[in-house]
Design an enzyme around this catalytic site. Structure first.
Site: not given
Ligand SMILES: *Cc1c(COP(=O)(O)O)cnc(C)c1O
Length: 324
Positions: A15, A66, A162
């Site tokens: 951790r 978001y 992403k």
């Molecule tokens: C997807 C997204 C998030 C959240 O991220 P996760 O990895 O799904 O927790 C935050 N900000 C933006 C702009 C996103 O597209």
């Protein structure tokens, strides 16, 4: 892949640290010009920052952020942990005015899915003179198109799920800062709260980032061309594209129901949420009940991948025509 390590090294327990996290953090930190800390998701990374806001202090955030971020901030405001000031992030003067006496300005640019763009440099300058910290969710731009720390921001936050990972097979987040003090505070927070990444996820993200530059160039060229063709189409009523990046949001003249049918009947573009993968994906955002009603009912968010541009356009044109 170890939870317990032999005493005497950098870490003794899984951790606290892991060489796979460190490799991912070194790459992202270098690209952003700071030191990175990986978290279990983009939301966990955002949470670690929001947790540093003093009790009752104000947080400024974009109306078009978001939905997960807005949901969390609204929850904190309802429980009186923070005062929430919602702004139009493209209105620099309004953002700077709201930053007065605030603890944190949260910028997302471009926003998801409205693609509003913030003047990070001007906001950071205004916030700094008010003594207010600035954090930028840089998920859509990536450090290859926008480097917020160089523009004066204090923190960068990523959903590495992403574009950074790029293959729709990882959920991962990160915070980057150039302040050693903030780095230590956030690292301590991660160890105590436990929102740690997995070794496999950071390894996959580090591998994905080897091709970030070529994926981004190709997907962005596709997005630019699709933006151009969508703008010229009589079947399309509005298109949003900030001029860079891989996401195009648009509405079709035939309305929300037709847009839903369109997204469900594509063959090349995958009907799915999320974004930033090598494959194109799309969805009508308001199909998710949590999506803010400021997002138009018929708005389709298209995340453009690296496929052949004519295959993508043929799929778009066929589905738009038969749904209209
Ligand atoms: C997807 C997204 C998030 C959240 O991220 P996760 O990895 O799904 O927790 C935050 N900000 C933006 C702009 C996103 O597209």
């Amino acid at each position: 892949m170890a939870s317990a390590l032999v005493p005497g090294g950098d870490s003794e327990y899984g951790r606290h640290g892991n060489p796979a996290w460190a490799a991912f953090e070194a790459i992202l930190g270098t690209l952003e010009g700071g030191r990175a800390l990986a978290f279990s998701s983009g939301m966990a990374a955002a949470t670690a920052l929001f947790d540093l806001v003093p009790l009752g202090a104000a947080v400024v955030a974009p109306s078009g952020a978001y939905n997960g971020t807005l949901t969390q901030l609204r929850d904190r405001a309802r429980r009186k942990l923070i005062e929430l000031r919602i702004v139009d992030i493209s209105d620099t003067a309004a953002v700077v005015a709201a930053a007065d006496d605030a603890a944190l300005v949260w910028i997302e640019s471009p926003t998801n899915p409205g693609l509003d763009v913030a003047d990070i440099e001007a906001i950071s300058r205004g916030a700094a003179s008010a003594g207010t910290a600035v954090a930028v969710d840089n998920t859509f731009a990536t450090p290859l198109r926008q480097r917020p720390l160089e523009l004066g921001a204090d923190f960068v936050v990523h959903s590495a799920s992403k574009l950074l990972s790029g293959h729709s097979d990882v959920v991962l987040g990160a915070v980057v800062t150039d302040s050693d003090r903030a780095y230590r505070a956030i690292e301590a927070r991660r160890t105590t709260m436990g929102a740690i990444p997995g070794a496999m996820e950071t390894w996959l993200a580090a591998r994905g980032m080897r091709t970030l530059a070529v994926r981004l160039d190709r997907a962005e060229a596709n997005a630019r061309e699709l933006h151009r063709r969508l703008e010229a189409s009589p079947l399309v009523s509005s298109v949003r594209y900030p001029g860079f990046g891989t996401v195009v949001s648009f509405e079709i003249t035939a309305g929300p129901k037709a847009a839903q049918t369109m997204t469900e009947t594509s063959e090349v573009i995958v009907y799915a949420t999320s974004l930033g993968g090598v494959e194109s994906t799309w969805e009508r955002r308001r199909r998710n009940p949590a999506e803010p009603h400021s997002v138009p009912e018929g708005l389709v968010r298209l995340s453009v991948g690296i496929e052949d541009i004519d295959d993508l356009w043929a799929d778009l044109e066929r589905t738009m025509t038969s749904a209209s």
